[in-house]
Design a protein around this motif. Structure first.
Motif, PDB file in Angstrom:
ATOM      1  N   GLY A 188      16.402  -1.949   1.981  1.00  0.00           N
ATOM      2  CA  GLY A 188      14.961  -2.092   1.811  1.00  0.00           C
ATOM      3  C   GLY A 188      14.509  -1.955   0.405  1.00  0.00           C
ATOM      4  O   GLY A 188      13.333  -2.112   0.120  1.00  0.00           O
ATOM      5  N   GLY A 189      15.398  -1.598  -0.557  1.00  0.00           N
ATOM      6  CA  GLY A 189      14.997  -1.411  -1.940  1.00  0.00           C
ATOM      7  C   GLY A 189      14.925  -2.720  -2.673  1.00  0.00           C
ATOM      8  O   GLY A 189      15.234  -3.781  -2.176  1.00  0.00           O
ATOM      9  N   ARG A 225       9.845  -2.418  12.978  1.00  0.00           N
ATOM     10  CA  ARG A 225       8.433  -2.172  12.689  1.00  0.00           C
ATOM     11  C   ARG A 225       7.983  -3.161  11.613  1.00  0.00           C
ATOM     12  O   ARG A 225       8.498  -3.170  10.492  1.00  0.00           O
ATOM     13  N   LEU A 226       7.030  -4.021  11.979  1.00  0.00           N
ATOM     14  CA  LEU A 226       6.511  -5.056  11.092  1.00  0.00           C
ATOM     15  C   LEU A 226       5.064  -4.761  10.739  1.00  0.00           C
ATOM     16  O   LEU A 226       4.317  -4.185  11.530  1.00  0.00           O
ATOM     17  N   SER A 227       4.667  -5.163   9.548  1.00  0.00           N
ATOM     18  CA  SER A 227       3.270  -5.045   9.113  1.00  0.00           C
ATOM     19  C   SER A 227       2.740  -6.449   8.879  1.00  0.00           C
ATOM     20  O   SER A 227       3.324  -7.220   8.102  1.00  0.00           O
ATOM     21  N   TRP A 228       1.625  -6.787   9.541  1.00  0.00           N
ATOM     22  CA  TRP A 228       1.062  -8.142   9.433  1.00  0.00           C
ATOM     23  C   TRP A 228      -0.307  -8.132   8.788  1.00  0.00           C
ATOM     24  O   TRP A 228      -1.090  -9.052   8.941  1.00  0.00           O
ATOM     25  N   GLY A 229      -0.598  -7.086   8.045  1.00  0.00           N
ATOM     26  CA  GLY A 229      -1.870  -7.040   7.343  1.00  0.00           C
ATOM     27  C   GLY A 229      -2.931  -6.273   8.084  1.00  0.00           C
ATOM     28  O   GLY A 229      -4.003  -6.035   7.563  1.00  0.00           O
ATOM     29  N   GLY A 230      -2.694  -5.892   9.344  1.00  0.00           N
ATOM     30  CA  GLY A 230      -3.672  -5.128  10.089  1.00  0.00           C
ATOM     31  C   GLY A 230      -3.096  -3.815  10.516  1.00  0.00           C
ATOM     32  O   GLY A 230      -2.348  -3.166   9.792  1.00  0.00           O
ATOM     33  N   GLU A 231      -3.443  -3.401  11.758  1.00  0.00           N
ATOM     34  CA  GLU A 231      -2.911  -2.151  12.270  1.00  0.00           C
ATOM     35  C   GLU A 231      -1.418  -2.292  12.527  1.00  0.00           C
ATOM     36  O   GLU A 231      -0.922  -3.365  12.888  1.00  0.00           O
ATOM     37  N   PRO A 257      12.209   4.312   3.310  1.00  0.00           N
ATOM     38  CA  PRO A 257      10.859   4.637   3.771  1.00  0.00           C
ATOM     39  C   PRO A 257       9.828   3.750   3.090  1.00  0.00           C
ATOM     40  O   PRO A 257       9.875   3.541   1.886  1.00  0.00           O
ATOM     41  N   GLY A 258       8.909   3.182   3.885  1.00  0.00           N
ATOM     42  CA  GLY A 258       7.889   2.295   3.334  1.00  0.00           C
ATOM     43  C   GLY A 258       8.280   0.835   3.316  1.00  0.00           C
ATOM     44  O   GLY A 258       7.499  -0.015   2.889  1.00  0.00           O
ATOM     45  N   SER A 259       9.525   0.513   3.743  1.00  0.00           N
ATOM     46  CA  SER A 259       9.968  -0.875   3.730  1.00  0.00           C
ATOM     47  C   SER A 259       9.233  -1.677   4.797  1.00  0.00           C
ATOM     48  O   SER A 259       8.811  -1.155   5.833  1.00  0.00           O
ATOM     49  N   ASP A 260       9.085  -2.978   4.536  1.00  0.00           N
ATOM     50  CA  ASP A 260       8.413  -3.870   5.469  1.00  0.00           C
ATOM     51  C   ASP A 260       9.216  -5.166   5.532  1.00  0.00           C
ATOM     52  O   ASP A 260       9.249  -5.884   4.515  1.00  0.00           O
ATOM     53  N   PRO A 261       9.932  -5.471   6.643  1.00  0.00           N
ATOM     54  CA  PRO A 261       9.949  -4.721   7.908  1.00  0.00           C
ATOM     55  C   PRO A 261      10.812  -3.471   7.802  1.00  0.00           C
ATOM     56  O   PRO A 261      11.661  -3.375   6.934  1.00  0.00           O
ATOM     57  N   ALA A 262      10.592  -2.546   8.749  1.00  0.00           N
ATOM     58  CA  ALA A 262      11.362  -1.312   8.793  1.00  0.00           C
ATOM     59  C   ALA A 262      12.206  -1.300  10.062  1.00  0.00           C
ATOM     60  O   ALA A 262      11.746  -1.698  11.143  1.00  0.00           O
TER      61      ALA A 262
END
Length: 853
Positions: A598-599, A845-851, A820-825
């Motif tokens: 993730g780095g 765990r994915l982040s798509w700009g919302g919750e 920690p903090g990687s996207d995706p995790a």
């Protein structure tokens, strides 16, 4: 005998009285011719008696009973003489009987007086100053004086011209037109004097004198029968002064006087305070208890200063210097003593002994042994009698052998050429000069180690020797140099990232203000590098003009980088901030940065990406204008190879490096020739990759890359865009949506496969193997606390979120596999749920700009 008739007798008496009247009138009219010389001699005798010297009056006129005029008056005494053009006096008849109170007014014009304090005798019983004030009446008459006075003391001359002194109602006012001291004119303010006693004149109010910070607060002149002196005191350059001048003697006391404010020393030294006493003696001036203090410096001295010719005898001086007060990087104390005699006009013909000692000296963090130096000057010859010292573990001393004998020069001085052994080398200095400050000589170096020279303090490593011969001449304060020196066996390391320069040798020509590098050769990583050019020592925008060339040089050697390149560089510009320009052709490079899951590539905490940095002076101030390209050959060992635990590839460079050594600024692009990216459960082949360093934003390079992989029956494509510090990753796959393709790429399984218990067990097995490999890698390879988060930071355990039917707390456990903090995790989870069942699985765990889902 017949009697004279009364008529005739009366006529005779009239004629007698008429004749007597004519005689008296004639005598009265001819008094200047008849009585003037007599009066002049009488007046001269009285003036001589009053002044205690010799007097002569050329002409006397006037009524004499109530007034007199004297012209051409000359007075002379021990160490003084006065010329007066005219004296006019108005007095009562009692003055002729010696009553000074009968003097009503006195006017003295055209005074030209000279007082030579150096020529006055101190023999007892003499009274070289006239007791003028004591001989004046209690009530001062109206007095008017004008003229000039010259005062000579200690070989210096003070001339006061245009003096105008008047006394009205017992108060004296002194004005003057100009004051000249050693040829330099000054202006003095008016001076008001009172007469507190019959023999004394005193300054009524302080006056500021035209010298730096000089004020006269008190002044008292006494001209009596037993005491003749001038006493004054006040402030001077931040301190105080007191002077006493009497017949044949004088003294000056100073306390806390700043020599910098007086202009005797440069302001960069800070306050230099002087305390001391100067006394006139029978054969000169004595300097007693002179004490000078400054920051880190203390001087005590005494001497006898003699005139005709001016010279210093019985000089005794002790100087103590605290080096840490002068320079923070130097510690220790040096003490010097000076003894002997010194003529001012021809100081080189003096007889002086110098002894210098130093204790616990430390410079640049290097301790030096105790320093001892003894030198002697006699009849123009300067000899080093003893020299012992140390420098970073190397000792310096006079070489063995007899002192070289030489004839004393008729004028000037000569330094005897006694060799000095220093750290395995030898230094020999021969010099001669004259009183005007000119110097000529020769300096020879034989095998002097470079590590002990002053500029070596800024180098990480420096070895080698210097040998050469230099000639110098010109003024001692700024001599000119010429000659040649050689460097042999040079090893130098400027920065931790640059390999050591070895097997170096050089030949350098020295001319006034110019160094010419005729030849410089050495090796970097087994390949030869050469340099030549010139350096102007007087500075300027074109002070540097050097060329450096080499092929297949090892330029960078670190644990994670190794670069070889061809160089064609030029170093130009000023000495303080030189400019490095030219071309660098990278022949081969291997970059192996330490990356974690993730780095990203290395950078600072503010997400800036820095290719390299040279934080140590002098490279930190070096300016860059260098074009960096990679070799065009397609051989496997050419180009820039990047190998990490997450991938490998070969890149081509087309960069322009600007900025400074402390913060280089790249501009251009890095293109991927071929490469693969390795994820925990898949491998992608890079079909296109480019890293662009845009102008104006060199620390946020932008990445564009595409890669593909065949995972079982799926074709997956990944695309990376945006900045390198925060890339945007999109993944597509045949028959899969973006979430499914990303999960397949990162976990090796699709969501549908993970729903099957058997597939889930296989996925957990793959994750366990990978996790074990990563844990072993972290235990084996991470050395520092900043290398990555520990296993305890990756594990989160929660108790008691819910309760089961049997009253037991639930347990939730998550182990983060990526940074920690990687996207995706990617996380591994396990739980005991509220039904007392044990479950395990993988979380993407994915982040798509919302919750967060």
């Amino acid at each position: 005998m017949p009697a004279t008739p009364p008529r005739q007798s009366r006529r005779l008496r009239r004629w007698l009285w008429l004749a007597a009247g004519v005689i008296v009138i004639g005598l009265w009219l001819a008094r200047s011719l008849l009585l003037g010389p007599v009066v002049a001699r009488i007046a001269a005798a009285e003036v001589a008696k009053a002044t205690g010297g010799q007097a002569r009056i050329a002409r006397a006129t006037g009524g004499w009973l109530g007034d007199a005029q004297l012209e051409g008056v000359a007075l002379q005494g021990q160490g003084w003489n006065v010329q007066v053009r005219r004296i006019e006096a108005d007095y009562g008849f009692a003055l002729l009987r010696g009553d000074a109170s009968a003097l009503r007014s006195l006017s003295v014009s055209g005074i030209d007086a000279t007082v030579d304090l150096d020529g006055q005798s101190t023999s007892s019983g003499q009274q070289p100053w006239p007791a003028v004030l004591a001989r004046l009446p209690e009530s001062l008459p109206r007095l008017r004086l004008d003229g000039g006075v010259t005062l000579r003391v200690a070989g210096r001359e003070l001339r006061v011209e245009g003096i105008d002194l008047s006394i009205v109602d017992g108060v004296a006012e002194l004005r003057n037109r100009s004051v000249t001291f050693d040829g330099k004119p000054y202006a003095l303010p008016p001076v008001h004097l009172s007469r507190p006693t019959r023999e004394t004149l005193r300054l009524d109010q302080p006056i500021d004198l035209p010298f730096p910070g000089l004020r006269c607060a008190h002044l008292e002149l006494t001209l009596g029968t037993s005491v003749q002196q001038l006493v004054a005191d006040g402030q001077l350059a931040g301190g105080t002064w007191r002077a006493r001048i009497a017949a044949g003697e004088a003294s000056i006391d100073l306390h806390g006087v700043d020599a910098v404010v007086l202009g005797l020393l440069p302001p960069t030294l800070g306050p230099v305070l002087v305390d001391g006493r100067l006394e006139q003696s029978a054969d000169g001036w004595t300097v007693r208890s002179l004490h000078v203090t400054a920051s880190g410096l203390s001087l005590d001295a005494s001497a006898l200063v003699l005139a005709d010719p001016w010279r210093c005898r019985d000089l005794a001086a002790t100087l103590s210097v605290d080096l840490a007060r002068l320079r923070p990087d130097v510690q220790g104390r040096i003490q010097a003593t000076l003894r002997g005699d010194l003529p001012f006009a021809q100081w080189s013909q003096g007889r002086l002994g110098l002894a210098v000692t130093g204790v616990d000296l430390v410079t640049g963090g290097k301790p030096h042994g105790p320093l001892r130096l003894e030198a002697q000057l006699e009849a123009g010859m300067v000899q080093l009698l003893a020299l012992e010292g140390g420098w970073g573990g190397f000792d310096a001393r006079l070489a063995d052998g007899a002192v070289v004998e030489a004839e004393a020069p008729s004028e000037g001085w000569r330094l005897l050429p006694r060799p000095i052994a220093f750290a395995g080398g030898v230094v020999t200095l021969t010099a001669h000069g004259d009183e005007a400050g000119s110097v000529a000589g020769e300096l020879q170096l034989d095998g002097l180690p470079l590590a002990q020279l002053p500029f070596a303090a800024g180098m990480r490593h420096l070895q080698g020797t210097a040998s050469g011969r230099f000639r110098f001449g010109g003024m001692l304060s700024a001599p000119t140099w010429s000659g040649e020196f050689r460097l042999d066996g040079v090893e130098a390391k400027l920065s931790a990232d640059i390999p050591t320069f070895v097997a170096g040798r050089a030949r350098v020509m020295v001319e006034p203000g110019l160094l010419t590098v005729a030849e410089l050769r050495g090796e970097l990583g087994g390949a030869e590098v050469t340099a030549s050019g010139r350096v102007r020592l007087d500075g300027g925008e074109d002070a540097l003009a050097l060329i450096c060339r080499g092929r297949n040089l090892l330029l960078v050697q670190r644990h994670d980088a190794r670069v070889r390149a061809d160089l064609d560089l030029r170093l130009s510009g000023p000495l303080a901030s030189p400019l490095l320009s030219g071309d660098v052709l990278v022949e081969s490079a291997l970059i192996t940065p330490e990356l974690h899951a993730g780095g990203s590539a290395g950078g600072f905490g503010d997400d800036r990406i820095v290719l390299f940095e040279l934080p140590d002076p002098p490279l930190s101030t070096l300016r860059f204008a260098v074009q960096v390209r990679s070799a065009t050959e397609t051989a496997a060992d050419r180009g820039v190879r990047v190998v990490t635990r997450w991938g490998r590839g070969t890149c081509d460079l087309d960069l322009r490096i600007g900025g400074t050594g402390a913060l280089p600024e790249p501009e251009g692009r890095v293109s991927v020739r071929d490469g693969v990216a390795t994820l925990p459960f898949s491998t992608l082949k890079v079909t296109h990759g480019e890293l662009v360093f845009p102008p104006g934003d060199p620390f946020q390079p932008r990445i564009t890359a595409t890669a593909g992989a065949r995972i079982r029956t799926y074709d997956v494509q990944a695309q990376v865009t945006g900045t390198l510090s925060q890339p945007v990753i999109r993944v597509t796959g045949s028959g899969l949506d973006e979430q499914e393709a990303l999960m397949l790429l990162t976990t090796g399984s699709t969501p549908r496969e993970l729903a099957d218990p058997q597939s889930q067990k296989a996925a957990l097995g793959r994750v366990g193997v990978w996790l074990g490999q990563e844990a072993w890698r972290d235990l084996e390879g991470l050395d520092g606390v900043d290398d990555g988060p520990s296993m305890t930071e990756r594990v989160v355990i929660t108790w008691g979120r819910e309760r089961s039917g049997q009253g037991r707390d639930t347990i939730d456990t998550e182990v983060e596999l990526t940074e920690p903090g990687s996207d995706p995790a990617l996380l591994l989870y396990g739980e005991r749920d509220r039904y007392d069942q044990y479950n395990a699985g993988v979380i993407l765990r994915l982040s798509w700009g919302g919750e967060e889902p």
